[in-house]
Design an enzyme around this catalytic site. Structure first.
Site, PDB file in Angstrom:
ATOM      1  N   THR A   1       8.761   4.564 -45.836  1.00  0.00           N
ATOM      2  CA  THR A   1       9.598   3.592 -45.155  1.00  0.00           C
ATOM      3  C   THR A   1       8.926   2.231 -45.148  1.00  0.00           C
ATOM      4  O   THR A   1       7.693   2.125 -45.223  1.00  0.00           O
ATOM      5  CB  THR A   1       9.873   4.043 -43.701  1.00  0.00           C
ATOM      6  OG1 THR A   1      10.641   3.042 -43.037  1.00  0.00           O
ATOM      7  CG2 THR A   1       8.580   4.263 -42.934  1.00  0.00           C
ATOM      8  N   GLY A   2       9.744   1.206 -45.067  1.00  0.00           N
ATOM      9  CA  GLY A   2       9.218  -0.145 -44.925  1.00  0.00           C
ATOM     10  C   GLY A   2       9.041  -0.557 -43.484  1.00  0.00           C
ATOM     11  O   GLY A   2       8.616  -1.679 -43.211  1.00  0.00           O
TER      12      GLY A   2
ATOM     13  N   GLU B   1      15.379  -4.428 -28.011  1.00  0.00           N
ATOM     14  CA  GLU B   1      15.519  -5.432 -26.968  1.00  0.00           C
ATOM     15  C   GLU B   1      16.964  -5.553 -26.509  1.00  0.00           C
ATOM     16  O   GLU B   1      17.240  -5.717 -25.326  1.00  0.00           O
ATOM     17  CB  GLU B   1      15.002  -6.778 -27.480  1.00  0.00           C
ATOM     18  CG  GLU B   1      13.499  -6.945 -27.373  1.00  0.00           C
ATOM     19  CD  GLU B   1      13.123  -8.379 -27.066  1.00  0.00           C
ATOM     20  OE1 GLU B   1      13.823  -9.276 -27.558  1.00  0.00           O
ATOM     21  OE2 GLU B   1      12.146  -8.601 -26.345  1.00  0.00           O
TER      22      GLU B   1
ATOM     23  N   ARG C   1      11.594   6.640 -27.412  1.00  0.00           N
ATOM     24  CA  ARG C   1      10.737   5.474 -27.596  1.00  0.00           C
ATOM     25  C   ARG C   1      10.527   4.813 -26.237  1.00  0.00           C
ATOM     26  O   ARG C   1      11.482   4.427 -25.580  1.00  0.00           O
ATOM     27  CB  ARG C   1      11.381   4.504 -28.579  1.00  0.00           C
ATOM     28  CG  ARG C   1      11.650   5.131 -29.923  1.00  0.00           C
ATOM     29  CD  ARG C   1      12.556   4.297 -30.801  1.00  0.00           C
ATOM     30  NE  ARG C   1      11.956   3.016 -31.156  1.00  0.00           N
ATOM     31  CZ  ARG C   1      12.277   2.340 -32.253  1.00  0.00           C
ATOM     32  NH1 ARG C   1      13.173   2.828 -33.093  1.00  0.00           N
ATOM     33  NH2 ARG C   1      11.725   1.194 -32.522  1.00  0.00           N
TER      34      ARG C   1
ATOM     35  N   ARG D   1       5.435   0.608 -44.056  1.00  0.00           N
ATOM     36  CA  ARG D   1       5.318  -0.731 -44.601  1.00  0.00           C
ATOM     37  C   ARG D   1       5.065  -0.720 -46.108  1.00  0.00           C
ATOM     38  O   ARG D   1       4.233  -1.459 -46.626  1.00  0.00           O
ATOM     39  CB  ARG D   1       4.204  -1.512 -43.891  1.00  0.00           C
ATOM     40  CG  ARG D   1       4.344  -1.660 -42.393  1.00  0.00           C
ATOM     41  CD  ARG D   1       5.671  -2.281 -41.988  1.00  0.00           C
ATOM     42  NE  ARG D   1       5.856  -3.607 -42.524  1.00  0.00           N
ATOM     43  CZ  ARG D   1       5.512  -4.732 -41.901  1.00  0.00           C
ATOM     44  NH1 ARG D   1       4.970  -4.657 -40.721  1.00  0.00           N
ATOM     45  NH2 ARG D   1       5.736  -5.899 -42.444  1.00  0.00           N
TER      46      ARG D   1
ATOM     47  N   ASP E   1      15.517   1.807 -51.972  1.00  0.00           N
ATOM     48  CA  ASP E   1      15.213   3.175 -52.407  1.00  0.00           C
ATOM     49  C   ASP E   1      15.573   3.426 -53.871  1.00  0.00           C
ATOM     50  O   ASP E   1      15.348   4.526 -54.372  1.00  0.00           O
ATOM     51  CB  ASP E   1      15.972   4.183 -51.538  1.00  0.00           C
ATOM     52  CG  ASP E   1      15.708   3.991 -50.065  1.00  0.00           C
ATOM     53  OD1 ASP E   1      14.525   3.829 -49.702  1.00  0.00           O
ATOM     54  OD2 ASP E   1      16.664   3.981 -49.268  1.00  0.00           O
TER      55      ASP E   1
ATOM     56  N   LYS F   1       6.900   2.757 -53.177  1.00  0.00           N
ATOM     57  CA  LYS F   1       7.584   4.046 -53.057  1.00  0.00           C
ATOM     58  C   LYS F   1       7.634   4.746 -54.411  1.00  0.00           C
ATOM     59  O   LYS F   1       7.340   5.943 -54.528  1.00  0.00           O
ATOM     60  CB  LYS F   1       9.002   3.842 -52.519  1.00  0.00           C
ATOM     61  CG  LYS F   1       9.089   3.409 -51.067  1.00  0.00           C
ATOM     62  CD  LYS F   1      10.548   3.331 -50.621  1.00  0.00           C
ATOM     63  CE  LYS F   1      10.674   2.946 -49.166  1.00  0.00           C
ATOM     64  NZ  LYS F   1      12.088   2.923 -48.710  1.00  0.00           N
TER      65      LYS F   1
ATOM     66  N   ASP G   1      13.591   8.206 -47.321  1.00  0.00           N
ATOM     67  CA  ASP G   1      13.582   6.965 -46.565  1.00  0.00           C
ATOM     68  C   ASP G   1      13.806   7.301 -45.090  1.00  0.00           C
ATOM     69  O   ASP G   1      14.198   8.431 -44.756  1.00  0.00           O
ATOM     70  CB  ASP G   1      14.680   6.046 -47.103  1.00  0.00           C
ATOM     71  CG  ASP G   1      14.697   4.707 -46.393  1.00  0.00           C
ATOM     72  OD1 ASP G   1      13.620   4.190 -46.072  1.00  0.00           O
ATOM     73  OD2 ASP G   1      15.801   4.184 -46.163  1.00  0.00           O
ATOM     74  N   LYS G   2      13.573   6.349 -44.207  1.00  0.00           N
ATOM     75  CA  LYS G   2      13.771   6.596 -42.778  1.00  0.00           C
ATOM     76  C   LYS G   2      15.057   5.961 -42.262  1.00  0.00           C
ATOM     77  O   LYS G   2      15.979   6.642 -41.833  1.00  0.00           O
ATOM     78  CB  LYS G   2      12.581   6.066 -41.972  1.00  0.00           C
ATOM     79  CG  LYS G   2      12.713   6.294 -40.471  1.00  0.00           C
ATOM     80  CD  LYS G   2      11.622   5.604 -39.691  1.00  0.00           C
ATOM     81  CE  LYS G   2      11.827   4.113 -39.638  1.00  0.00           C
ATOM     82  NZ  LYS G   2      12.993   3.712 -38.790  1.00  0.00           N
TER      83      LYS G   2
END
Length: 1328
Positions: free
Chosen positions: A703-704, A526, A623, A867, A897, A873, A428-429
């Protein structure tokens, strides 16, 4: 085997029927629904909210565990031997000699399973006993989660976890909005908003009305689609549409919302997250499965593709060997028995059976006699070895995480050796690779890069932001030069840079402390940017529907918001059009560099230096966002505003028209600079991934989260590199289309080119969940998948496309799908397809398509899937297990997960901030991802080496000792495995090390031996059989040859002396073999060998003593046998000869083999050298030529700008519409009672604006205090269109712009025909 995706889709199609019905506050009504359980028995259709993830209960433990235990062929084999031993005619040993060890083995394994299951019961109990407030009568009372049922109304507060899938009824936020964090479900870190249906928002304004609420919900059956829900609410004779935007899913966390109320629609295992959790799989290691195949005669499976060594003979099975040997001996008995009876007629009367019957009984006698080739002691001892190696993992201080006081824990004790054979790691991330902490790291303003000050060179050690009373004390970024430029107020670019960050956003502010505003951001990105502007003196302090207030270095300035152009996945930018206090109009834009640079008015030195800064930011895996602005003159704005209003009022192609209008305004920009935010990785992630890759372990990230974020993290953790060819969906499609369009004549040439290209180029694959659905869905279900974006809540790049364009995409997708049907056969000709004989004739198109995808992905150095849902998964893990036959490991920290962890061969859970559900369903628990390196490369490899050496040595020892023969003394047979040879073999299984832990980490290439099954396979097993048999034959026949025709005091031709010589020779030969194979010598190893000899001396002296002989001559007949034999030097020489003949040839062969062994060739899977990557790719792999990589990544969600411009998200000022809510207050305190106390803090300020029927919304702009208005989305609603600040005509008034949307328009960006309000008779009337 059928297609995995096809079977999953059939279940989803079955659950898409709208037959799920429930009524609020009516358990009696909901309990009447039944479903068939078994035969004529029925059960309640609506499940309770109780969760049971354990495998056993009090009644099912014994039968179910025994059923699982006897799935092991070895246990069935032992049971069969015990039954044979119970027959007196063929028994050679008492039945209890094998029965007692079998019972011990079953008890040991059952105890291990029971302990594991007790842990699951405890975690279930913790979850089921969580408290929540449930509406009982006319008040909310505290109840446990397990007491919830479908139809109950619950109350949740900020930071509460949602206990079931709820229909949001109301909240204390404006317009009944509710903000949730879904990181534990889909991995996304940005906040999502849910909104109650307008009818419940307006009507359910008190506890009394909630208690009398009798609405009926009709929706789809429970299913696993996390981003999809369709239903309707029937109340007071009207139907109101429901979608996923109205639902709070179990496992979400309520954020930035004081109180919300929901109706339970799915509970327990019917919830979407539990539908994605999967079932508990019985996990067994590869060596365990190999032992089962060795014990029984089964079909030889194909070895894994990575295996090496000589071919494995299918006849190498113990069971088959025993049968063949027993048959041979029985046939020998058949041929000799007649001759024996003829010569010895006096024994004939004792043999009353026929020759055939005697031969049959003799066959089973030999079979029992040879059954010790499958030693029971080996299976018992291996359980203790597994337990010991698990304890070593628990005790490893190098895997202890002190900040959280979390040690490593082996929750399963039977998979340690499999840790040394892992080929694929699925990670997973969010929370696994990253800390989910965003930090403002650097910025570039007007071409000048401002990085953090060096702490040693900083002029002052104190807080540089003390002059700013609004500053956040936890803000880590420090730059004295930039701070001087800000406070000097002379640099226009610096002022506009920070002003943009303070204005261009969708952050909300809580007015708790005027000097310390609390920001509520939809994403951590943000919040980090607005906080940075706040610390540098540009403080966002308030916003209204059409204005935003900023404190600029102590001066309060109010900007009028004229338009907000929100983010989406296609635009990759956000713009705000404002009028400053001086009356000038400015456009502020922030977004990806690739879209901002295309819209600049010029490219000068500032732009070139900014590009260089962006390249350096990308190398540091930060980023980035680019910032730009421009001044807009009044005439240009008036013309644009008119076109924007016309586009907003279009009934068709509105989304496309708005997109074009935005494009017109966002041109001719002036670049201000760029920001760089660090998404912090966990400690040691990069080093861990590099070590795993060097050990030939492929790391896939599932990952989602969004693709930009996942790719940025891929570069940050060095899973991706700048010189790597990244295959995205378009590139993958081009590759496959090239195969589809090629003919048979060109296929071989293209195959050679593609094979050479993939071997000489670093290749990675990046795909998303929707693309995966298109690839792996059944052919009959393809049309539904290809148009699935109409009802899936996913950002789509072509969100503004119209129906004609969608038809083109549909036909193109059909062409790609047709290409996939023939891909399985074509890829085999190119070297990418499966190497299975005649698989094309046996496999269906689904299987060929799945295999082709897995084969292509397996050739990539890295794979990132974005996504993806929890079920997707697990599907990816299952596909790799099915087609690659490699050991898979899944690691994650969230509930999303769990399914992946259960499906993988080895599941690792991280004890992180997202809860303990991953840990509770895992085989191993760690605190940090970096500990995975030591778990695999040290403990995993050691366990594999130890178990393999143990098994090989035990097989050799069993054959060499020949314990089943009645030659030896009875006590020697009984104590041989218990005392005489146990300690060395236990030392090998528990403490053996070929290299140290430090060396294992320095040389990850050593791990490849476990992936290829080099240390224990059929060939090694045959070698152990041959070695043990040779040792046994040497000991017996050399001793027999020396003692032949000998007599006198030094002769050992008598039975007892002969037995002692052979027994001593066997024991010493076995011990010498242990000495040769032990590489890690310690005091324990010396002590183990020394104690083994001591046990033999002491026990032999006792058993052969005169005192015991006097007590029981039958049980202790070997009186002074060892003393007599060992007192003669000539006999000692015979024993030395036997040991030398057994040891020296073996030692010589091993030395010669190691001298002649070729060095291990470099693995093809290893990353190629840097200079090879310049190979010209195939034409269909050519990508856009860019000088640098864009590191844009922004976890923002579309829709917040619309909520702001419409005022839906804003609280009204005191005194506005207070008469509408007089006496209609929902309490939000925990102490809820029938006597409702009014609380001004918790009163809900009701907005007259409705909500759309879907979560994603179009773009809305307003100016000059105008208010946006929208048509209500409830079919049949009598409520008229309410417009504030705008004339009655929807197009009238210069102060506002009205956006009319249809149901579901925001999901796919294609506006359906507008909905019109219905009159009282239910007929649709035109809008005036």
């Amino acid at each position: 085997m059928g297609s995995l995706a096809y079977r999953e889709d059939l279940g989803e199609e079955k659950n898409s029927a709208f037959t799920w019905e429930l009524e609020a506050n009516s358990r009696d009504y909901n309990s009447q629904f039944k479903e068939k359980s078994f035969l004529c028995w029925q059960r309640r259709k609506h499940k309770s909210n109780v969760i049971h993830t354990a495998k056993y209960n009090v009644f099912s433990f014994l039968p179910l565990n025994l059923y699982e235990q006897f799935h092991r062929v070895s246990n069935l084999y032992f049971l069969f031997i015990i039954i044979l031993q119970g027959l007196p005619e063929i028994s050679t040993l008492p039945w209890f000699t094998l029965f007692v060890p079998l019972i011990c083995l079953l008890v040991i394994r059952a105890t291990r399973d029971l302990v594991d299951d007790i842990g699951r019961h405890r975690s279930d109990r913790i979850i089921n006993n969580r408290p929540c407030q449930t509406l009982v009568g006319k008040s909310f009372l505290w109840r446990k989660w397990e007491d919830l049922y479908v139809g109950d109304v619950v109350c949740l507060h900020k930071d509460n976890i949602v206990p079931a899938d709820l229909l949001l009824l109301a909240s204390t936020e404006p317009s009944s909005l509710c903000y949730v964090e879904t990181a534990d479900i889909d991995g996304e870190t940005n906040l999502k908003f849910r909104q109650a249906p307008p009818v419940t928002h307006h009507e359910l304004t008190s506890i009394r009305k909630m208690a009398s609420f009798q609405g009926k919900v009709v929706c789809e059956e429970p299913n696993s689609r996390l981003h999809h829900f369709v239903g309707c609410l029937e109340w007071n004779g009207r139907k109101h549409p429901l979608d996923i935007g109205n639902v709070l899913l179990r496992g979400c966390k309520v954020r930035n919302t004081d109180t919300c109320y929901g109706l339970v629609i799915y509970a327990g295992f019917d919830t979407k997250i539990m539908r994605n959790c999967g079932k508990i799989h019985l996990k067994r290691s590869r060596i365990d499965r190999l032992l089962n195949r060795l014990v029984a005669l089964v079909r030889r499976p194909r070895p894994p593709p990575s295996s090496s060594g000589p071919p494995f003979p299918s006849c190498a099975k113990i069971f088959l060997s025993l049968v063949l040997i027993s048959v041979a001996l029985s046939l020998g008995f058949w041929s000799k028995v007649k001759e024996f009876k003829a010569k010895h007629h006096y024994v004939s009367p004792r043999h009353v059976q026929s020759v055939a019957a005697e031969t049959f009984l003799t066959f089973w006698g030999f079979f029992i006699l040879l059954s010790v080739m499958v030693p029971m002691a080996m299976f018992i001892m291996v359980e203790f070895i597994y337990l010991g190696n698990s304890m070593f993992i628990n005790w490893d201080v190098h895997m202890y995480y002190a900040p959280q006081d979390v040690p490593a824990k082996a929750r399963s004790t039977s998979l340690n050796d499999q840790l040394g054979q892992v080929g694929y790691v699925f990670s997973d991330k969010t929370g696994t690779l990253t800390q989910n902490v965003m930090t403002f790291k650097k910025c570039c303003i007007a071409g000048i890069v401002y990085g953090p000050d060096d702490e040693e060179e900083a002029p002052c050690k104190g807080n540089p932001y003390l002059w700013n009373k609004f500053a956040d004390g936890k803000f880590p970024y420090r730059n004295a030069e930039l701070l001087r430029a800000v406070r000097g107020r002379t640099d226009e670019a610096v002022r506009e840079f920070w002003r943009l960050l303070a204005i261009c956003h969708t952050v909300m502010v809580q007015e708790k402390d005027p000097d310390q505003p609390v920001y509520q951001a939809a994403s951590p990105d943000e919040e980090a940017l607005v906080t940075a502007a706040r610390n540098f003196g540009y403080v966002f302090v308030a916003r209204t529907q059409d204005s935003i207030t900023v404190m600029e270095l102590g001066d309060k300035r109010v900007y009028q918001v004229l338009a907000m152009m929100d983010f989406n996945s296609m635009r990759k930018r956000m713009s705000v059009l404002v009028r400053n206090p001086e009356g000038a109009i400015y456009l502020y834009t922030k977004g990806a560099d690739v879209v901002i640079f295309e819209r600049l008015s010029k490219k000068g030195m500032t732009e070139w230096t900014t590009e260089e800064a962006l390249a350096s930011f990308a190398e540091e895996t930060l980023r980035t966002l680019c910032l730009a602005y421009k001044r807009v003159d009044e005439d240009t704005y008036e013309e644009w505003r008119q076109r924007h209003r016309e586009a907003s009022l279009r009934l068709q192609n509105r989304a496309h028209a708005l997109h074009q209008v935005y494009e017109e305004m966002e041109k001719g920009l002036q670049l201000l600079g760029a920001t760089a935010i660090e998404d912090r990785l966990q400690d040691g992630v990069c080093d861990t991934i590099q070590c795993l890759k060097q050990g030939n372990i492929k790391v896939w990230v599932l990952t989602g989260d969004k693709q930009e974020t996942a790719v940025n993290i891929g570069f940050a953790c060095q899973l991706l590199s700048e010189n790597m060819l990244i295959l995205e969906e378009k590139e993958i499609t081009r590759i496959l289309e090239a195969y589809w369009g090629s003919n048979d004549g060109l296929l071989a040439g293209q195959g050679l080119l593609q094979s050479r290209f993939l071997q000489q180029t670093k290749v990675a694959m990046v795909i998303n969940g929707e693309f995966l659905d298109q690839l792996l869905l059944s052919l009959r279900k393809e049309p539904r998948a290809l148009v699935r974006d109409e009802d899936v809540d996913v950002d789509v790049e072509e969100a503004w496309q119209e129906r004609g364009e969608r038809t083109t995409d549909f036909l193109r997708a059909q062409r790609v799908s047709l290409m996939w049907r023939t891909l399985g056969i074509q890829l085999r000709g190119t070297g990418l397809g499966p190497r299975v004989k005649d698989s094309g004739a046996r496999d269906g198109p689904e299987v060929r398509r799945e295999r082709a995808f897995v084969e292509l992905a397996a050739r990539c150095q890295a794979v990132i899937c974005c996504r993806v849902t929890p079920k997707q998964k697990a599907l990816i893990v299952a596909l790799v297990k099915k087609y690659q036959r490699a050991v898979t490991l899944a690691i994650g920290d969230g509930a999303n997960d769990v399914n992946m962890i259960k499906t993988a061969d080895v599941g690792v859970g991280l004890a992180g901030p997202e809860g303990m559900q991953a840990v509770q369903n895992s085989d191993y628990a760690l605190a940090q991802f970096c500990f995975l390196k030591r778990l695999l490369l040290v403990h995993g490899r050691w366990s594999y080496v130890r178990v393999c050496k143990f098994l090989r040595y035990f097989v050799y020892k069993t054959l060499a000792s020949m314990m089943a023969q009645p030659l030896y003394e009875g006590w020697f047979l009984a104590l041989f495995n218990l005392l005489f040879s146990t300690l060395p073999v236990l030392y090998i299984g528990l403490f053996e090390q070929d290299v140290s832990a430090e060396r294992s980490l320095e040389l990850p290439q050593l791990y490849i031996a476990g992936q290829k099954d080099e240390l224990f396979n059929y060939w090694v097993f045959l070698q152990a059989l041959a070695h043990g048999t040779a040792t046994s034959l040497v000991n017996f026949f050399v001793t027999l040859w020396v003692s032949h025709d000998s007599a006198g005091p030094t002769s050992f031709s008598d039975y007892q002396s002969f037995s002692v010589v052979v027994a001593l020779s066997s024991l010493l030969s076995i011990t010498m073999e242990a000495i040769l194979i032990i590489k890690y010598w310690t005091v324990l190893s010396v002590l183990a060998i020394f104690l083994s000899f001591c046990f033999y001396v002491v026990v032999t002296w006792g058993c052969q003593s005169f005192w015991l002989f006097q007590i029981s001559p039958e049980n202790f007949p070997f009186l002074y046998a060892d003393r007599n034999v060992l007192s003669h030097p000539s006999i000692l020489l015979v024993i030395l000869l036997n040991v030398s003949l057994n040891t020296l040839p073996t030692l010589a062969l091993r030395v010669i083999y190691q001298a002649l062994e070729k060095p291990r060739p470099k693995e093809v899977e290893e990353a190629p050298s840097e200079d090879i990557t310049a190979v010209e790719p195939a034409p269909y792999l050519r990508r856009e030529s860019r000088r640098r990589r864009s590191s844009y990544a922004f976890s923002h969600r579309e829709g917040y700008a619309e909520l702001i411009t419409q005022g839906t998200i804003l609280r009204r000022a005191p005194g506005v519409d207070n008469d509408l809510l007089m006496g209609q207050i929902i309490p939000c305190h925990e102490e809820l009672s029938p006597s409702i106390q009014e609380s001004p803090r918790c009163s809900r300020k009701m907005s007259l604006l409705g909500k759309t029927g879907h979560q994603h919304r179009g773009k809305v702009s307003s100016r000059d205090g105008g208010r946006a208005a929208r048509r209500p989305q409830i079919p049949g609603s009598p409520r008229e269109l309410a417009v504030r600040g705008v004339p009655g005509d929807v197009a009238g008034g210069a102060g506002g712009v009205t956006v009319v949307e249809g149901e579901g328009a925001g999901a796919v960006g294609v506006p359906p025909p507008p909905q019109q309000p219905a009159d009282e008779g239910g007929k649709v009337s035109p809008v005036g």
